[in-house]
Every structure is written in C-alpha cells, then in structure tokens.
Design an enzyme around this catalytic site. Structure first.
Site, PDB file in Angstrom:
ATOM      1  N   ASP A 174       0.867  -1.189   0.000  1.00 41.66           N
ATOM      2  CA  ASP A 174       0.000   0.000   0.000  1.00 41.66           C
ATOM      3  C   ASP A 174       0.903   1.238   0.000  1.00 41.66           C
ATOM      4  O   ASP A 174       2.065   1.179   0.413  1.00 41.66           O
ATOM      5  CB  ASP A 174      -0.920   0.026   1.226  1.00 41.66           C
ATOM      6  CG  ASP A 174      -1.913   1.191   1.158  1.00 41.66           C
ATOM      7  OD1 ASP A 174      -2.535   1.387   0.101  1.00 41.66           O
ATOM      8  OD2 ASP A 174      -2.042   1.930   2.148  1.00 41.66           O
ATOM      9  N   SER A 175       0.327   2.345  -0.438  1.00 45.91           N
ATOM     10  CA  SER A 175       1.079   3.596  -0.391  1.00 45.91           C
ATOM     11  C   SER A 175       1.434   3.949   1.053  1.00 45.91           C
ATOM     12  O   SER A 175       2.435   4.614   1.308  1.00 45.91           O
ATOM     13  CB  SER A 175       0.237   4.720  -0.993  1.00 45.91           C
ATOM     14  OG  SER A 175      -0.973   4.831  -0.269  1.00 45.91           O
ATOM     15  N   CYS A 228      -4.056  -1.407  -2.439  1.00 47.61           N
ATOM     16  CA  CYS A 228      -4.197   0.047  -2.567  1.00 47.61           C
ATOM     17  C   CYS A 228      -5.026   0.265  -3.827  1.00 47.61           C
ATOM     18  O   CYS A 228      -4.618  -0.170  -4.921  1.00 47.61           O
ATOM     19  CB  CYS A 228      -2.812   0.673  -2.711  1.00 47.61           C
ATOM     20  SG  CYS A 228      -2.836   2.433  -3.077  1.00 47.61           S
ATOM     21  N   GLU A 259      -4.299   9.215   8.324  1.00 43.43           N
ATOM     22  CA  GLU A 259      -2.846   9.027   8.514  1.00 43.43           C
ATOM     23  C   GLU A 259      -2.346   9.829   9.717  1.00 43.43           C
ATOM     24  O   GLU A 259      -1.374   9.471  10.352  1.00 43.43           O
ATOM     25  CB  GLU A 259      -2.073   9.434   7.255  1.00 43.43           C
ATOM     26  CG  GLU A 259      -2.296   8.511   6.068  1.00 43.43           C
ATOM     27  CD  GLU A 259      -1.202   7.446   5.874  1.00 43.43           C
ATOM     28  OE1 GLU A 259      -0.050   7.728   6.212  1.00 43.43           O
ATOM     29  OE2 GLU A 259      -1.529   6.351   5.388  1.00 43.43           O
ATOM     30  N   CYS A 286     -11.158   2.808  -0.942  1.00 43.92           N
ATOM     31  CA  CYS A 286      -9.800   3.182  -0.496  1.00 43.92           C
ATOM     32  C   CYS A 286      -9.560   2.409   0.800  1.00 43.92           C
ATOM     33  O   CYS A 286     -10.441   2.370   1.674  1.00 43.92           O
ATOM     34  CB  CYS A 286      -9.707   4.684  -0.246  1.00 43.92           C
ATOM     35  SG  CYS A 286      -8.168   5.180   0.550  1.00 43.92           S
ATOM     36  N   HIS A 307      -7.959   2.948   3.352  1.00 41.84           N
ATOM     37  CA  HIS A 307      -7.969   3.712   4.602  1.00 41.84           C
ATOM     38  C   HIS A 307      -9.390   3.861   5.177  1.00 41.84           C
ATOM     39  O   HIS A 307      -9.552   4.019   6.388  1.00 41.84           O
ATOM     40  CB  HIS A 307      -7.434   5.126   4.378  1.00 41.84           C
ATOM     41  CG  HIS A 307      -5.950   5.202   4.237  1.00 41.84           C
ATOM     42  ND1 HIS A 307      -5.273   4.719   3.153  1.00 41.84           N
ATOM     43  CD2 HIS A 307      -5.008   5.743   5.069  1.00 41.84           C
ATOM     44  CE1 HIS A 307      -3.978   4.953   3.317  1.00 41.84           C
ATOM     45  NE2 HIS A 307      -3.799   5.577   4.464  1.00 41.84           N
TER      46      HIS A 307
END
Ligand code: DGL
Length: 287
Positions: free
Chosen positions: A7-8, A70, A156, A190, A192
């Site tokens: 993932d990023s 991702c 994040e 996504c 996240h």
C-alpha cells in the site's frame, strides 16, 4: 516464498489483517511506501513508477505473489505492470478493485475513493463490465463517484475520530448523495476508509430511509449496502490460491509477517497501531 502486500501507506494494513485472519499460515511481507504517501493526487506516471519499485522490492525479498492492497495503485498501475513488467511464470500481481466490484448487488452505486482512483474511472469500467455480464435484459446501472481528498490525511494523522473528521464525512457524503439520492450501495474504494466506517454508517443511517435491497441482517443500514474490502479481498485471495495450486504449493507456511516502510521505522510502528491491534516492529527500506 511469501505473499507481499503493498500500500502507499498504512491503509493496506486493514486488508493485511483480514487476509491473515482468513489465511494465517502463510508468510507475509507488508510494504508501506509511507515516505511518499499519499498517492491519491499523484499522476499516473508517478503512481506507476512508485508501485513498480515496490513490486520489484517485494520480489527481491522473496515474494511470489503480491497484492496491491491500494485502490489507487490497483487503478493506475496494476494493468500496466501485469502486461509489461512481470513474467507471470515468476510473479503474480493482483489488485483489489475487481473482487470489490464482484460484491456489489445494487444498481445505484456510490464510489468513495481518492482523486486518482476516481479519475482513472476503474470502478466505473469494472462495474459496467460486470453489469453487462449479469444482465439478461432491462435495468440500468448508475455509478456516481466521489473523491474524498481529506480522508486519507485525516486518517494518517490519527484524526479520524475527531470532529474535523465528522465535518469531512458529512461534506463528501452530502456531495455524493446530492448527485444521486437513490444510492443503494456504497463502495469504500480506499483501504484507509474502513477507519471512518462508524461515522460513515451513522451518516447513512441518519440520512437515508429507503430499503429496497432486501439485505440480510448486518449487511447494511437502511437498505444501503456498505462495501468494505478487507474480507472481500481475503476471500478472493483464498479462492485464487485454491484455483492456482502451482503458486499455492510454493508459498512458505511459517505464519510470519515482516513490515517494511520507506518511512522511519519507529514512526511506522507508532502509526500502525491505529490500524492493527498488535504491535509491530518495522524495518526501514529504500526503494
Ligand atoms: N490506501 C490507498 C487506496 O486504497 C490510498 C491512499 C493514498 O492516497 O495514498 O487508494
């Protein structure tokens, strides 16, 4: 041989933990390109280059199968990597968009994703492809996308439970529902976004009243199916391995997981706590 999960940043940890719940016996390597995240607003060329570097790194660490956990990388880099950069006899790379789309049952679909995923139109194309295959006559599919550029930075930075997060959940969901008030399926496109699920669910509960899908208990609120990717990707991987004994037979079974990050390892260890219930000890890498 191990399974790589890329993932990023930290979002892919939501997928990794579900994969490890479903398939605990394999060995995994997680790679978060945290130093260069978020990818969401970057160009195709940059996302492709970064993702390919991560794939090469995981391959050099002994991965035989890599999941791009991702959506942005799956949307913008997966196909090119599969078609031009890897030898499928030596490495397989899979994404998260197709399995997610296969879980959809409604016909008014709202896709919440990063700017990059939205611009790629990958969800629109995959949903349309699936709709064409399933349709025996009549019916129309409505896909409405909503970019949520503030959600990844909020998550994040550990602000996903804050009032600031309430504001941005309301903002993007209002914008989406204004575009299609009949949404019956909401894709969290996504990795996240599951961290915002309680707020998203509460918003949907408060703002929607239609119940047209006959969902089973626990599958949705007020008739809106909310699609989270963790279990879906994990089940899809299990199916994939059951169909590809040649690859499955090569995978080592120690039940371990290494965590690699392009960021400082202690920062990763701290932030990973938002996404995982157990502490991790990451290794810093240059990619
Ligand atoms: N977690 C990534 C995804 O699923 C996006 C995060 C980012 O913008 O880097 O799309």
């Amino acid at each position: 041989m191990k399974i790589g999960v890329f993932d990023s940043g930290y979002g892919g940890l939501t997928i990794l933990s579900k994969i490890r719940q479903h398939l605990p016996f394999y060995d995994y390597i997680y790679l978060g390109d945290n130093a260069r995240a978020p990818y969401g607003s970057r160009s195709f060329e940059v996302i492709y280059r970064y993702t390919l570097q991560a794939v090469r790194h995981l391959e050099s660490e002994g991965c035989r199968l890599i999941i791009l956990a991702c959506n942005t990388a799956s949307a913008k880099a997966l196909r090119t990597i599969q078609q031009h950069d890897i030898d499928p006899a030596r490495l397989r790379v899979l994404g998260v968009i197709r399995p997610t789309v296969e879980a959809v049952r409604g016909c008014h679909i709202g896709v919440l994703a990063t700017q990059g995923t939205v611009q790629s139109e990958s969800y629109v194309l995959e949903l349309d492809k699936q709709w064409q295959m399933q349709q025996t006559g009549g019916g129309e599919l409505y896909v409405t996308q909503q970019a949520c550029p503030m959600w990844v930075p909020l998550i994040e930075s550990g602000e996903h439970l804050s009032q600031g997060a309430d504001y941005f959940v309301d903002k993007y969901l209002c914008e989406l529902w204004n575009k299609d008030p009949l949404i019956d399926t909401l894709i969290l496109g996504c990795t996240h976004y599951p961290l915002l699920l309680p707020k998203i669910r509460a918003w949907v509960e408060e703002h929607t009243t239609h119940n047209r899908m006959g969902l089973k208990e626990g599958e949705g609120v007020c008739g809106v199916q909310i699609i989270e990717q963790g279990d879906i990707v994990a089940r899809s991987l299990r199916d994939y391995l059951s169909r590809h004994g040649d690859i499955e037979g090569l995978l080592s079974r120690g039940g371990t997981c290494r965590y690699l990050t392009s960021e400082q390892a202690d920062k990763f260890n701290l932030s990973a706590g938002i996404f995982l219930s157990t502490p991790v000890s990451a290794e810093h890498i240059e990619i």
